[in-house]
Design a protein around this motif. Structure first.
Motif, PDB file in Angstrom:
ATOM      1  N   UNK A  40     100.008 125.345  54.694  1.00  0.00           N
ATOM      2  CA  UNK A  40      99.881 126.414  55.842  1.00  0.00           C
ATOM      3  C   UNK A  40     100.245 125.547  57.022  1.00  0.00           C
ATOM      4  N   UNK A  41      99.906 126.171  58.298  1.00  0.00           N
ATOM      5  CA  UNK A  41     100.193 125.461  59.467  1.00  0.00           C
ATOM      6  C   UNK A  41      99.357 124.218  59.511  1.00  0.00           C
ATOM      7  N   UNK A  81      95.517 132.144  64.244  1.00  0.00           N
ATOM      8  CA  UNK A  81      95.024 133.351  63.884  1.00  0.00           C
ATOM      9  C   UNK A  81      95.759 134.045  62.448  1.00  0.00           C
ATOM     10  N   UNK A  82      96.585 133.348  62.005  1.00  0.00           N
ATOM     11  CA  UNK A  82      97.571 133.834  60.790  1.00  0.00           C
ATOM     12  C   UNK A  82      96.622 133.244  59.671  1.00  0.00           C
ATOM     13  N   UNK A 102      90.816 130.998  57.911  1.00  0.00           N
ATOM     14  CA  UNK A 102      89.855 129.873  58.590  1.00  0.00           C
ATOM     15  C   UNK A 102      89.833 129.595  59.933  1.00  0.00           C
ATOM     16  N   UNK A 103      90.957 130.470  60.786  1.00  0.00           N
ATOM     17  CA  UNK A 103      91.027 130.153  62.274  1.00  0.00           C
ATOM     18  C   UNK A 103      91.527 128.993  62.623  1.00  0.00           C
ATOM     19  N   UNK A 104      92.387 128.360  62.183  1.00  0.00           N
ATOM     20  CA  UNK A 104      92.612 127.057  62.527  1.00  0.00           C
ATOM     21  C   UNK A 104      93.790 126.775  61.758  1.00  0.00           C
ATOM     22  N   UNK A 105      94.602 125.498  62.279  1.00  0.00           N
ATOM     23  CA  UNK A 105      95.711 124.686  61.350  1.00  0.00           C
ATOM     24  C   UNK A 105      95.012 123.376  60.778  1.00  0.00           C
ATOM     25  N   UNK A 107      94.455 127.303  54.158  1.00  0.00           N
ATOM     26  CA  UNK A 107      93.497 128.011  55.060  1.00  0.00           C
ATOM     27  C   UNK A 107      93.397 129.535  54.705  1.00  0.00           C
ATOM     28  N   UNK A 108      93.872 129.996  53.327  1.00  0.00           N
ATOM     29  CA  UNK A 108      93.937 131.312  53.062  1.00  0.00           C
ATOM     30  C   UNK A 108      94.968 132.219  53.705  1.00  0.00           C
TER      31      UNK A 108
END
Length: 253
Positions: free
Chosen positions: A188-189, A211-212, A215-218, A248-249
């Motif tokens: 992910x990010x 927000x993508x 988990x709310x973070x990179x 992160x999902x």
């Protein structure tokens, strides 16, 4: 830290910063001799010097992964300098084309395929026989989350990364009997220097990207490195031909 990679030699592309650097530092700390590859000579030499200063073994080889002869030279140098090759993290990549597909030009399309997909093909072409000669090992290709899902305005990148998953699965089947495991990493990010200069450059951009991910973070590069090191190690001996998410999902939606 453990010595999971003692006496092993691992090539890492895109190793001058971010995820590549973090993976190189992690496996070197666990005993590997690391051959770093990238286009930025000063940065690559500095990463290699830092690894050596911390007691590791590291060599930087200037490499443009879109040039087949450069990749061939990278693998040859690893074997010449350290006597063998046991693993590789094919991490180099980037985005060159942005916008609706009807607005994109051929040069941008080919640039994305070259750096993201052809580079992996070249890597596998030369890494597989070298690793087979050493008795087997592991290769990890960074496909990113866009290797398994779609995303608008970056179609060439998405296509190339889907191709990375495809070539990973095909070559995993070809090489399993040789004791070579090949997997794709679905990231992910990640908070890398490149991301901080682009999509994470502003508070708004950082919030949007975070927000993508449910988990709310990179991620931090060290989180990616921990997972990559496991997949490159003998502890993952029953894992091959897989596209494994550390995102992160992001791809669970």
């Amino acid at each position: 830290m453990s010595s999971r990679f003692e006496s092993k030699v691992i090539v890492v592309t895109g190793a001058t910063s971010g995820m590549g650097q973090a993976v190189a530092e992690r496996v070197a700390a666990e005993g590997a001799s690391v051959v770093l590859a990238g286009r930025r000579k000063d940065e690559g030499e500095q990463v290699a010097a830092d690894i050596r200063a911390n007691g590791g073994q590291a060599l930087f080889v200037p490499t443009d992964v879109t040039v087949e002869s450069d990749v061939e030279n990278l693998v040859r140098t690893a074997v010449t300098e350290f006597g063998r090759l046991d693993g590789a993290f094919n991490n180099a990549g980037g985005m060159n084309s942005f916008g609706p597909v009807q607005d994109l030009d051929e040069a941008g399309w080919r640039a994305d395929l070259d750096v993201n997909l052809s580079s992996v093909f070249y890597g596998l072409k030369y890494q597989v026989p070298a690793i087979a000669a050493a008795g087997g090992g592991a290769i990890l290709n960074n496909a990113s989350n866009l290797g398994v899902v779609g995303f608008e305005s970056v179609a060439p990148y998405v296509a190339a990364k889907h191709g990375v998953v495809g070539i990973t699965r095909a070559t995993a089947l070809e090489t399993a009997a040789q004791g070579i495991r090949i997997n794709a990493l679905v990231t992910g990010g990640v908070d890398t220097p490149l991301a901080r200069a682009t999509m994470l450059a502003t508070d708004e951009g950082r919030a949007m990207v975070a927000g993508l991910h449910p988990v709310g973070r990179v991620a931090q590069p060290e989180e990616i490195a921990a997972f990559a090191a496991f997949l490159l190690s003998d502890e993952a001996s029953f894992v091959t031909g897989a596209a494994l998410a550390i995102d992160g999902g992001f791809t669970a939606r």
